[in-house]
Structures are given as structure tokens and as C-alpha cells.
Write a protein that holds these residues in place. Structure first.
Motif, short mmCIF file in Angstrom:
data_model
loop_
_atom_site.label_atom_id
_atom_site.label_comp_id
_atom_site.label_asym_id
_atom_site.label_seq_id
_atom_site.Cartn_x
_atom_site.Cartn_y
_atom_site.Cartn_z
N ALA A 191 1.08 -1.41 -0.06
CA ALA A 191 0.09 0.39 -0.18
C ALA A 191 0.46 1.15 -0.12
N LEU A 192 2.12 1.75 0.39
CA LEU A 192 2.82 2.29 0.80
C LEU A 192 4.01 2.65 -0.50
N SER A 193 3.86 1.65 -0.96
CA SER A 193 5.20 1.61 -2.30
C SER A 193 4.69 0.40 -3.53
N PRO A 194 3.66 1.05 -4.44
CA PRO A 194 2.60 0.46 -4.88
C PRO A 194 3.88 0.46 -6.23
N ALA A 195 3.30 -0.80 -6.88
CA ALA A 195 4.00 -0.81 -8.63
C ALA A 195 4.02 0.41 -9.75
N SER A 196 4.67 0.70 -10.24
CA SER A 196 4.52 1.67 -11.50
C SER A 196 3.72 0.75 -12.72
N THR A 197 3.14 1.10 -12.60
CA THR A 197 2.11 0.96 -13.53
C THR A 197 0.67 1.72 -13.67
N GLN A 198 0.30 1.72 -15.32
CA GLN A 198 -1.21 2.55 -15.70
C GLN A 198 -1.69 2.09 -15.60
N ALA A 199 -2.04 0.19 -15.35
CA ALA A 199 -3.30 -0.96 -15.03
C ALA A 199 -4.09 0.32 -14.33
N LEU A 200 -5.55 -0.16 -15.11
CA LEU A 200 -6.98 -0.23 -13.98
C LEU A 200 -7.45 -1.13 -14.02
N TYR A 201 -7.09 -2.72 -14.54
CA TYR A 201 -7.93 -3.50 -13.62
C TYR A 201 -7.23 -4.72 -13.79
N TYR A 202 -8.07 -5.28 -13.44
CA TYR A 202 -7.58 -7.08 -13.04
C TYR A 202 -9.10 -8.08 -13.28
N ALA A 203 -8.46 -9.11 -12.76
CA ALA A 203 -9.20 -10.44 -13.28
C ALA A 203 -8.57 -11.48 -13.02
N LEU A 204 -9.36 -12.30 -11.79
CA LEU A 204 -8.83 -13.69 -12.22
C LEU A 204 -9.04 -14.40 -13.03
N ASP A 205 -7.89 -15.45 -13.53
CA ASP A 205 -7.40 -16.39 -14.24
C ASP A 205 -7.50 -17.59 -13.01
N ALA A 206 -9.32 -17.88 -14.43
CA ALA A 206 -9.46 -19.37 -13.18
C ALA A 206 -8.98 -20.40 -13.00
N GLU A 207 -8.07 -20.58 -14.62
CA GLU A 207 -6.97 -21.79 -14.33
C GLU A 207 -5.91 -21.35 -13.32
N SER A 208 -5.11 -20.32 -13.50
CA SER A 208 -3.72 -20.41 -12.91
C SER A 208 -3.70 -19.51 -11.25
N GLY A 209 -5.72 -20.21 -11.15
CA GLY A 209 -6.10 -18.76 -9.23
C GLY A 209 -4.90 -17.67 -9.25
N THR A 210 -4.12 -16.76 -10.56
CA THR A 210 -3.68 -15.55 -9.78
C THR A 210 -4.56 -14.30 -11.19
N HIS A 211 -3.64 -13.43 -10.64
CA HIS A 211 -4.88 -12.33 -11.93
C HIS A 211 -3.74 -11.74 -12.62
N LYS A 212 -4.49 -10.68 -13.66
CA LYS A 212 -4.27 -10.40 -15.47
C LYS A 212 -4.26 -8.95 -14.94
N PHE A 213 -3.32 -8.21 -15.11
CA PHE A 213 -3.76 -6.78 -15.50
C PHE A 213 -3.75 -6.14 -16.23
N PHE A 214 -4.57 -5.29 -16.07
CA PHE A 214 -5.12 -4.78 -18.04
C PHE A 214 -4.92 -3.00 -18.28
N THR A 215 -4.46 -2.29 -18.95
CA THR A 215 -4.77 -0.76 -18.78
C THR A 215 -5.84 -1.02 -19.88
N ASN A 216 -6.11 -1.77 -21.02
CA ASN A 216 -7.33 -1.07 -21.54
C ASN A 216 -8.35 -2.23 -21.29
N TYR A 217 -9.97 -1.35 -21.59
CA TYR A 217 -11.15 -1.71 -20.97
C TYR A 217 -11.26 -2.98 -22.07
N GLY A 218 -11.48 -2.85 -23.16
CA GLY A 218 -11.79 -3.75 -24.11
C GLY A 218 -10.81 -5.38 -24.13
N GLU A 219 -9.38 -5.04 -23.72
CA GLU A 219 -8.67 -6.41 -23.74
C GLU A 219 -8.77 -6.67 -21.66
#
Length: 224
Positions: free
Chosen positions: A184-212
Motif C-alpha cells: 500500500a505504501l510502495s505500489p508498482a509503477s504501472t498504468q493498469a486500471l483493471y485486473y481479473a482472476l485467471d480461473a485456471e492459474s488462480g492468479t490475476h491478470k492486469f490490464f490498462t485497456n478495458y476492451g482487453e
């Protein structure tokens, strides 16, 4: 990642003191003069949410409830360094705001690698004037836990509904560990605005583009 109520239930189960005694002590008990509680309103049994630091503790059976709670608070106090306070100050955040962000990271992250990325998404969305739309804030106020929210759940009238309200929820939604507080004090340097769970891996994918982001979500099979 436990909520106050879960911690109190665990202490009661192990005969330290009753959950009712702990709820009362949290709201009305004689607690130490901790600087990080100065912005906290002791207006309910879960008022210390976020500050009961998760760790290994030794408690006595039948101990005073306020003494048990002070153990958590003293540990939280000991874990917060001058460098962490400096970073909070640089971000213009109170410790309660830091812990609120950390609590969402704690509930959302699938692993340590994701924590700083989720922190960045939270700050990026706030800066962009977007609602956070974090499911775990709604789950915090539901009478029963769900793995997946319904559309109706996202419309409930609550200050913890981050689909309907912009900004942070009014309080932390869990008690985060050190990794989430640091993220919370040292966030990553990224423009990502979205993330969603990859059901297969159980981890999240991050996106800057809403369409993607939408295209990825459409391919997922989340349990209902």
C-alpha cells in the motif's frame, strides 16, 4: 486477512475470553494510547478493524479482553517503521487510510507478487475518478460470505459498496499483514486500471485497456 469478528471468535474458541468481552473491550475498553488510533472512531465492535496485527501470539486462557487486544495493537505499533510513516506522509495518507488500502490488497491478492500491482490499480482508479469496484468490500458487509457476487449484490446500499461509491471504503475490511501494508505504501509503477482472476492459474491478470480486460473476463468460467 481475518476480520475482527473472526479473530474474536478464534480467541473465544480457545477460551482466552469471550467474543462479546472482546467486542466490548474494542469499543469501550481501556486500551493503550496508540497514535495510529487517533483517527479511529470507537463506535462499534469492529472499530479496530485493520489494526489487530496478524502474527503468532501467546495468550492466557481467561485473560482480560482489553489485555488481549492490546497485544495486537502493541505488535502493530512495533511493526510500523519511521520509513513507512515517511512514505504515508509523502502520499498524504493517514495510517487508517494506508491500512484500508492494505486490507483490500490482503483480501484480493492471490500471492505476494500481486500485492504492489493491486495497490497501483487502487490508486490509479482513484486518481482517474473511477469507482474501485472491489468485490471484497461488498463481501465485508454481506450476512454470509460468497465466492462470487451477484449483480444484485453490487447494487446494495452501503458505504462499503465500491461499485456505487467512489474512493476508499470508510474503514479497513480486514486485518492486513506486513506485505500488504508495504504494498500500500510502495505500489508498482504501472498504468493498469483493471485486473481479473485467471480461473485456471488462480492468479490475476492486469490490464490498462478495458476492451482487453472485457475480452479476458469473457473467456473465464467463474463459479456462481
Amino acid at each position: 486477512g481475518y476480520e475482527c469478528r473472526q479473530i474474536f471468535e478464534l480467541l473465544e474458541k480457545n477460551e482466552v475470553c469471550t467474543a462479546e468481552e472482546l467486542r466490548n473491550a474494542a469499543q469501550n475498553g481501556d486500551l493503550g494510547e496508540f497514535w495510529f488510533l487517533k483517527d479511529v472512531k470507537r463506535d462499534g465492535p469492529n472499530c479496530l478493524e485493520g489494526f489487530l496485527f496478524p502474527d503468532t501470539y501467546e495468550f492466557y486462557q481467561g485473560m482480560q479482553a482489553s489485555s488481549a487486544i492490546n497485544k495486537f495493537l502493541e505488535n502493530f505499533h512495533d511493526r510500523i517503521t519511521a520509513e513507512m510513516l515517511e512514505k504515508a506522509d509523502e502520499r498524504g495518507m493517514t495510517m487508517q487510510e494506508v491500512v484500508t488500502v492494505a486490507s483490500m490488497i490482503e483480501k484480493e491478492a492471490a500471492n505476494d507478487d500481486e500485492r504492489a500491482m493491486i495497490a497501483a490499480v487502487i490508486y490509479n482508479r482513484i486518481e482517474a475518478g473511477m469507482p474501485l469496484q472491489i468485490d471484497s468490500t461488498i463481501m465485508y458487509v454481506l450476512p454470509e460470505h460468497k465466492d462470487v457476487l451477484t449483480v444484485e449484490d453490487t447494487k446494495i446500499d452501503s458505504p462499503y459498496n465500491t461499485y456505487q461509491n467512489k474512493g476508499l471504503p470508510p474503514t479497513p475490511i480486514a486485518n492486513p499483514g506486513l506485505a500488504s501494508i508495504k504494498a500500500a505504501l510502495s505500489p508498482a509503477s504501472t498504468q493498469a486500471l483493471y485486473y481479473a482472476l485467471d480461473a485456471e492459474s488462480g492468479t490475476h491478470k492486469f490490464f490498462t485497456n478495458y476492451g482487453e480486460f472485457q475480452a479476458f473476463v469473457a473467456k473465464q468460467s467463474y463459479s456462481q
